[in-house]
Design a protein around this motif. Structure first.
Motif, PDB file in Angstrom:
ATOM      1  N   ASP A   1     -14.666  13.524 -29.088  1.00  0.00           N
ATOM      2  CA  ASP A   1     -13.662  12.394 -29.594  1.00  0.00           C
ATOM      3  C   ASP A   1     -12.436  12.543 -28.638  1.00  0.00           C
TER       4      ASP A   1
ATOM      5  N   GLU B   1     -17.557   4.763 -39.134  1.00  0.00           N
ATOM      6  CA  GLU B   1     -18.080   3.219 -39.372  1.00  0.00           C
ATOM      7  C   GLU B   1     -18.640   3.704 -40.400  1.00  0.00           C
TER       8      GLU B   1
ATOM      9  N   ALA C   1     -16.039   8.993 -35.261  1.00  0.00           N
ATOM     10  CA  ALA C   1     -16.047   7.473 -34.532  1.00  0.00           C
ATOM     11  C   ALA C   1     -17.403   7.083 -36.117  1.00  0.00           C
TER      12      ALA C   1
END
Length: 431
Positions: free
Chosen positions: A98, A323, A319
């Motif tokens: 990250d 999503e 991420a």
């Protein structure tokens, strides 16, 4: 006024003074902090720089009393808590690759903890400097009420997300609260502090940030404790009555001078009640139940719990979390959900991102603040009250929002902690 706590003051054997120019700049930035995140960030940066300067230029003063030892050990162990929280967070960040640029919260809290660890054993303030800090904290409430009024009356945006912005105001009010009960502070300045707390409360109410309303139980409870303390002390009886008169006049004037202070929270709470009823019944008045502030939160939390159950140890990374949110928003046809980048809960957001390690990181900061309040309670009960307020506010607001995703929130925690300690760093008369 020589100190803001009824404990022995901290003697200084050296000329360990905060540079006058730096102190005045810090105070000016603090006054304007509620009006600008950049100015608030500049105040944070200045303290970090002064910490780096003090390492090289100022000697450490050996603790000369048990009170000093409590302060010194307090900042030391708070730093350890911050390092542990950062370490837990780093496990998930490294595992999922990250971006560290998204973790301003952890870096800001850690750097200010280092600064306090350096400054508290080295810096002493004059009585005048401490008084100026009290005045700056109170004057900052005027910056806050101006921003909140423009937001409520003309829909001007708050400097940052209004929830974490109002949470920062609640923290500053916790810094001022114990001063109203200090027997060593001149009564005029105690009343000055009371007015500051009332103005902060008004600004929070007018902001419409329901998440920040969660701070009020602590503020009200501590206010009653301070008032009772004054009433039970015969010497402070007249001062307490002045406090009561000040509060009554202030409350009576609000409907006439700033009706939005009452209108905004009434409207916001009414909306919340309607949304809760819609979520519980599953039926909205001509609107998708999920496509509301509370409905979106509940929906994302429910979907998140499914994912947490599948991978509780290391989560899914930043991420994948984003999503998930986009997918869930599309499935529910909820634009509010699709527009989010976090899960509106510090606890759930941490677990979806980094599993148990993310949750441990979140909890370690809170446990550290609770420990600090407990550690200070005997020698410095006022500091304990303020620090406990920060812990309570951070704990409660983390249920309904992910405030660590914003820069301003960590800055306001930092400035509040710095102010709590600096208010107790007055020199003794013999210095």
């Amino acid at each position: 006024m020589t100190t803001l706590e009824s404990q022995p003051q901290l003697p200084s054997q050296f000329s360990n003074s905060f540079p006058r120019w730096a102190w005045l700049i810090f105070l000016a930035l603090l006054v304007a902090a509620p009006a600008s995140t950049k100015l608030a960030g500049s105040a944070w940066f200045l303290i970090v720089c002064m910490g780096a300067w003090a390492v090289w230029r100022l000697p450490v003063m050996a603790p000369a009393s048990s009170g000093q030892e409590v302060l010194y050990s307090g900042v030391k162990y708070w730093l350890y808590f911050c390092l542990a929280a950062f370490g837990f967070k780093a496990v998930g960040m490294i595992y999922w690759s990250d971006p560290w640029g998204t973790r301003h919260f952890d870096f800001r809290i850690l750097l200010i903890a280092f600064a306090l660890r350096v400054l508290v054993p080295r810096i002493r303030l004059s009585a005048g400097q401490v008084l100026l800090l009290l005045m700056a904290l109170t004057l900052a409430s005027l910056s806050a009420i101006a921003v909140s009024y423009l937001h409520a009356q003309y829909d001007w945006p708050t400097p940052s997300n209004r929830i974490n912005w109002a949470g920062g105001l609640a923290m500053l009010s916790c810094v001022l609260l114990p001063i109203a009960g200090s027997q060593t502070v001149n009564s005029r300045w105690r009343i000055f502090a009371v007015i500051g707390v009332l103005v902060y409360i008004s600004a929070i109410l007018m902001s419409g940030a329901r998440g920040a309303y969660l701070a009020f139980p602590w503020i009200v409870l501590c206010g009653l404790v301070v008032l009772r303390k004054n009433l039970c002390d015969g010497r402070s009886g007249p001062v307490s009555y002045r406090f009561i008169i000040t509060i009554v006049i202030f409350v009576a004037a609000v409907p006439f001078l700033a009706p939005k202070v009452l209108e905004v929270p009434k409207e916001r709470i009414s909306i919340a009640v309607s949304e809760v009823r819609a979520v519980l019944s599953g039926v909205g008045a001509g609107r998708n139940v999920v496509d509301t502030s509370i409905g979106a939160r509940v929906y994302m939390w429910q979907r998140s719990l499914e994912k947490i159950h599948e991978n509780p140890w290391l989560g899914y990374g930043r991420a994948q979390r984003i999503e998930f949110i986009k997918t869930w928003g599309a499935e529910a046809n909820a634009h509010i959900v699709k527009d989010q980048t976090h899960l509106h809960s510090e606890y759930i957001n941490g677990m979806v991102d980094h599993g148990v390690f993310g949750l441990l990181s979140t909890l370690t900061y809170m446990i550290g603040l609770v420990w600090l309040a407990w550690h200070l309670r005997k020698k410095y009960p006022g500091m304990a009250m303020s620090t406990g307020g920060l812990a309570y506010i951070h704990f409660m607001m983390s249920f309904t929002d992910a405030n660590s995703q914003t820069n301003n929130y960590s800055v306001m925690i930092s400035l509040s902690l710095v102010s709590i300690f600096f208010l107790r760093l007055a020199r003794s008369r013999s210095d």
